[in-house]
Design a protein around this motif. Structure first.
Motif, PDB file in Angstrom:
ATOM      1  N   ARG A  66       0.825  -1.207   0.000  1.00  0.00           N
ATOM      2  CA  ARG A  66       0.000   0.000   0.000  1.00  0.00           C
ATOM      3  C   ARG A  66       0.864   1.264   0.000  1.00  0.00           C
ATOM      4  N   ASP A  67       2.073   1.141   0.599  1.00  0.00           N
ATOM      5  CA  ASP A  67       2.969   2.299   0.646  1.00  0.00           C
ATOM      6  C   ASP A  67       3.900   2.368  -0.562  1.00  0.00           C
ATOM      7  N   GLY A  68       3.676   1.506  -1.527  1.00  0.00           N
ATOM      8  CA  GLY A  68       4.487   1.545  -2.740  1.00  0.00           C
ATOM      9  C   GLY A  68       5.885   0.986  -2.585  1.00  0.00           C
ATOM     10  N   VAL A  69       6.107   0.148  -1.580  1.00  0.00           N
ATOM     11  CA  VAL A  69       7.414  -0.464  -1.364  1.00  0.00           C
ATOM     12  C   VAL A  69       7.375  -1.892  -1.923  1.00  0.00           C
ATOM     13  N   ALA A  70       8.201  -2.152  -2.921  1.00  0.00           N
ATOM     14  CA  ALA A  70       8.217  -3.473  -3.545  1.00  0.00           C
ATOM     15  C   ALA A  70       9.013  -4.459  -2.684  1.00  0.00           C
ATOM     16  N   VAL A  71       8.455  -5.675  -2.522  1.00  0.00           N
ATOM     17  CA  VAL A  71       9.146  -6.745  -1.789  1.00  0.00           C
ATOM     18  C   VAL A  71       9.949  -7.570  -2.796  1.00  0.00           C
ATOM     19  N   ARG A  72      11.273  -7.544  -2.653  1.00  0.00           N
ATOM     20  CA  ARG A  72      12.148  -8.266  -3.574  1.00  0.00           C
ATOM     21  C   ARG A  72      12.558  -9.639  -3.041  1.00  0.00           C
ATOM     22  N   GLU A  73      12.536  -9.781  -1.745  1.00  0.00           N
ATOM     23  CA  GLU A  73      12.851 -11.083  -1.135  1.00  0.00           C
ATOM     24  C   GLU A  73      12.204 -11.156   0.232  1.00  0.00           C
ATOM     25  N   LEU A  74      11.568 -12.282   0.498  1.00  0.00           N
ATOM     26  CA  LEU A  74      11.020 -12.550   1.820  1.00  0.00           C
ATOM     27  C   LEU A  74      11.151 -14.049   2.051  1.00  0.00           C
ATOM     28  N   ALA A  75      12.067 -14.441   2.909  1.00  0.00           N
ATOM     29  CA  ALA A  75      12.342 -15.865   3.109  1.00  0.00           C
ATOM     30  C   ALA A  75      12.801 -16.104   4.537  1.00  0.00           C
ATOM     31  N   PRO A  76      12.460 -17.284   5.105  1.00  0.00           N
ATOM     32  CA  PRO A  76      12.934 -17.595   6.450  1.00  0.00           C
ATOM     33  C   PRO A  76      14.455 -17.679   6.490  1.00  0.00           C
ATOM     34  N   VAL A  77      15.053 -17.136   7.520  1.00  0.00           N
ATOM     35  CA  VAL A  77      16.491 -17.292   7.721  1.00  0.00           C
ATOM     36  C   VAL A  77      16.800 -18.768   7.968  1.00  0.00           C
TER      37      VAL A  77
END
Length: 298
Positions: free
Chosen positions: A269-280
């Motif tokens: 919603r804030d216009g921030v693109a998620v490039r990676e989201l993964a469990p450590v």
């Protein structure tokens, strides 16, 4: 197979202490645990390489007695397959097939070794030997397949090939017990897992249940705007910042899945693109470390 109260001792060492263990037809059941947890001992019991001191073990509906003989329909290997290094892959399988009265068929092609069928095994890599061991187990068209680190030494293509073989066997109704130290292999293949520690079962059940019970996990997050991402993180309930954002490495946060979902929505919603989201550390590995009393080293 069904085990109840299985206990096995070697002198004063209790390798298995009252183990309950079930594997249904058509399921790939993962077996995990630290070194010395009792995995190899349990696999040996399933292959009738040893007998339990106490408890009841049923394999393919038949109680297993004191005889060191695997029931018909059971195959596999523990601590790596036993092979004749001076013989070719085809000669190894032919010798085994004659002992059991089974045709060799196309098992070499099935495990991806058709091109090296007439090469001597002494020149095989570890991964090729593991695949040849799997081919040997498939000679009997097993209903219960017991494998110890079958992906050990495999390159990515070989691992994918073996995973495909095991998935097809399970789809056809074969029960597979798969021991591995690689959590990614267990997560990719298994519907359920049993974790051993010091000879006891500390968890058994579906992977989804294990993941749900693992609690807060650490996730690595990389975005198009690290500064904006930090502001959103600080405003999202249930998200804890572990490391400050860095342009190259991103940020590490701890959260439950619902809070993580809310964070992703807010970033969008804030216009921030998620490039990676993964469990450590994967949910299975995190649960494994917690249940076996170990700590992550990364």
């Amino acid at each position: 197979m069904r085990a109840r109260g299985i206990t096995k001792c070697f002198g004063d060492v209790v390798a298995l202490d009252g183990i309950d263990f079930d594997v249904a037809p058509g399921r790939i059941h993962g077996l995990a645990g630290p070194n010395g947890a009792g995995k190899t001992t349990l696999l040996g019991l399933l292959l009738s390489l040893a007998v339990a001191d106490e408890g009841r073990l049923e394999i393919l509906g038949t109680p297993v007695g004191r005889a060191l003989a695997a029931p018909a329909g059971v195959a596999g290997f523990v601590d790596g397959p036993g092979l004749y290094p001076s013989l070719t892959a085809r000669q190894n399988l032919t010798a085994l097939a004659k002992l059991g009265g089974h045709p060799v068929g196309d098992v070499l092609e099935e495990v991806g070794l058709a091109d090296v069928a007439d090469d001597r095994v002494r020149g095989f890599s570890l991964g090729m030997r593991q695949r040849l061991g799997l081919a040997a187990a498939l000679l009997t068209s097993p209903r219960l397949l017991v494998l110890d680190e079958p992906a050990n030494g495999l390159d990515p293509a070989g691992k994918q090939h073996v995973h495909g073989v095991l998935a097809r066997l399970a789809a056809a109704g074969t029960a597979v017990v798969l021991s591995s130290h690689r959590m990614d292999d267990l997560e990719a293949l298994c519907a359920e897992v049993t974790i051993l520690a010091t000879g006891r079962v500390v968890f058994t059940g579906p992977l989804a249940k294990l993941s749900a019970e693992s609690g807060e996990l650490a996730y690595r997050l990389r975005t198009s705007d690290p500064a904006a991402a930090r502001r959103v993180i600080e405003q999202t309930r249930g998200i804890r910042l572990v490391e400050a954002p860095r342009e190259a490495e991103g940020v590490v946060v701890r959260a439950l899945v619902p809070a993580l979902d809310e964070l992703v929505l807010r970033l969008g919603r804030d216009g921030v693109a998620v490039r990676e989201l993964a469990p450590v550390v994967s949910p299975l590995e995190a649960a494994f470390l917690a249940l076996t009393g170990q700590e992550a080293t990364r």
